[in-house]
Design an enzyme around this catalytic site. Structure first.
Site, short mmCIF file in Angstrom:
data_model
loop_
_atom_site.label_atom_id
_atom_site.label_comp_id
_atom_site.label_asym_id
_atom_site.label_seq_id
_atom_site.Cartn_x
_atom_site.Cartn_y
_atom_site.Cartn_z
N TYR A 184 5.21 -19.26 8.10
CA TYR A 184 5.07 -17.90 7.53
C TYR A 184 6.28 -17.57 6.64
O TYR A 184 6.12 -17.05 5.53
CB TYR A 184 4.94 -16.90 8.68
CG TYR A 184 4.60 -15.49 8.27
CD1 TYR A 184 3.31 -15.14 7.89
CD2 TYR A 184 5.56 -14.48 8.30
CE1 TYR A 184 2.99 -13.84 7.53
CE2 TYR A 184 5.25 -13.18 7.95
CZ TYR A 184 3.96 -12.86 7.57
OH TYR A 184 3.66 -11.57 7.23
N LYS A 231 6.13 -16.73 2.66
CA LYS A 231 6.55 -15.43 2.11
C LYS A 231 7.78 -15.59 1.21
O LYS A 231 7.93 -14.84 0.23
CB LYS A 231 6.81 -14.43 3.23
CG LYS A 231 5.56 -14.07 4.04
CD LYS A 231 4.46 -13.48 3.18
CE LYS A 231 3.27 -12.97 3.99
NZ LYS A 231 2.22 -12.39 3.17
N SER A 251 7.15 -10.26 3.07
CA SER A 251 7.55 -9.85 4.42
C SER A 251 9.06 -9.95 4.49
O SER A 251 9.66 -10.80 3.80
CB SER A 251 6.93 -10.78 5.47
OG SER A 251 7.57 -10.59 6.72
#
Ligand code: NAP
Length: 247
Positions: free
Chosen positions: A153, A157, A140
């Site tokens: 997150y 990532k 991402s």
């Protein structure tokens, strides 16, 4: 062979909906021999397996070592090879750092980071034995640039990008033609971003030079290219698919 995945055996984790589903469809339409979709429940892939003769669903939770090992063993027994691995399964559990609970950290790291490790580790002996393969990890832009409310997150990532670069060096060590790349989507319209407030999405679109949210198909096209023989000299890269939101 050209821009082709013809005859390839592919595994897409979390391929029942969203980006994973678009990736599965792209691979299936491009002539993959079989695209195996794994998801935590079989209802998730019921539609796509009914639609495409060359798509098959298998239930597996990417956070469970034994389930992942079983999945990969079943594919290997049935088809004798795995040419393309798309590590796509992923979740968000957003909160500002001071409000982020341990279980939100653990769940995101477990699925987004450990799941990618477990699946790739299970597939590794097969690709190394056959001497070829493409691994594509769903990262991402948040893993590169960070984002408010996404400590877990972003960490997951960022880790996926580091593993991508590690595997790009490690897999071809003994001459195997194995590539490993990451795709870093920006804001893509899927069930995952349905949870994001409209105000935030509009703000992001406003900051995006190409002036729209991405569609799952935009990401799938990049994955299809990386899975194809046309990308055979590309490895260790992170390709942003974000309409120019970040660079
Ligand atoms: P999504 O619509 O929520 O789909 C995620 C898929 O992963 C679902 O099919 C889900 O299954 C599956 N999954 C979740 N936990 C799993 C597990 N433990 N084992 C196996 N499968 C599991 O999300 P998406 O937007 O398509 O995202 C796909 C990937 O792209 C993720 O890695 C995400 O981080 C990344 N990404 C998305 C965006 C975006 O804007 N949408 C941006 C950047 C990166 P169930 O349906 O059964 O829950």
């Amino acid at each position: 062979m050209g821009n082709s995945v013809e005859g390839k055996i592919c595994l897409v984790t979390g391929g029942g909906r969203g980006i994973g589903r678009a990736v599965t469809e792209a691979l299936a339409k491009a002539g993959a021999q079989k695209v195996i979709v794994c998801d935590i429940n079989d209802t998730a892939f019921a539609e796509i397996t009914a639609e495409y003769r060359n798509v098959e669903g298998m239930v597996a939770d990417v956070t469970r070592t034994a389930e992942v090992a079983g999945l990969v063993q079943t594919i290997n027994e049935k088809y004798g090879r795995i040419d393309v691995l798309v590590n796509n399964a992923g979740i968000t559990r957003d909160a500002l750092i001071q409000k982020m609970e341990d279980d939100a950290w653990d769940a995101v790291i477990d699925i987004n980071l450990k799941g990618v490790f477990l699946t790739t580790r299970a597939v590794a002996p097969i690709m190394l034995a056959q001497g070829s393969g493409s691994i594509i990890n769903m990262a991402s832009v948040v893993g590169i640039d960070g984002n408010i409310g996404q400590t877990n997150y972003a960490a997951s990532k960022g880790g996926v990008i580091s593993m991508t670069k590690t595997w790009a060096k490690e897999f071809p060590r003994k001459g195997a033609r194995i590539t490993c790349n990451a795709v870093a989507p920006g804001f893509i319209r899927t069930p995952m971003t349905e949870k994001v407030p409209e105000k935030v999405l509009n703000l992001m679109v406003g900051k995006t030079p190409l002036g729209r949210m991405g569609e799952a198909e935009d990401v799938a096209k990049a994955v299809l290219f990386l899975a194809s023989d046309d990308a055979s000299f590309i490895t260790g890269q992170v390709i942003r698919v974000d309409g120019g939101l970040t660079f």
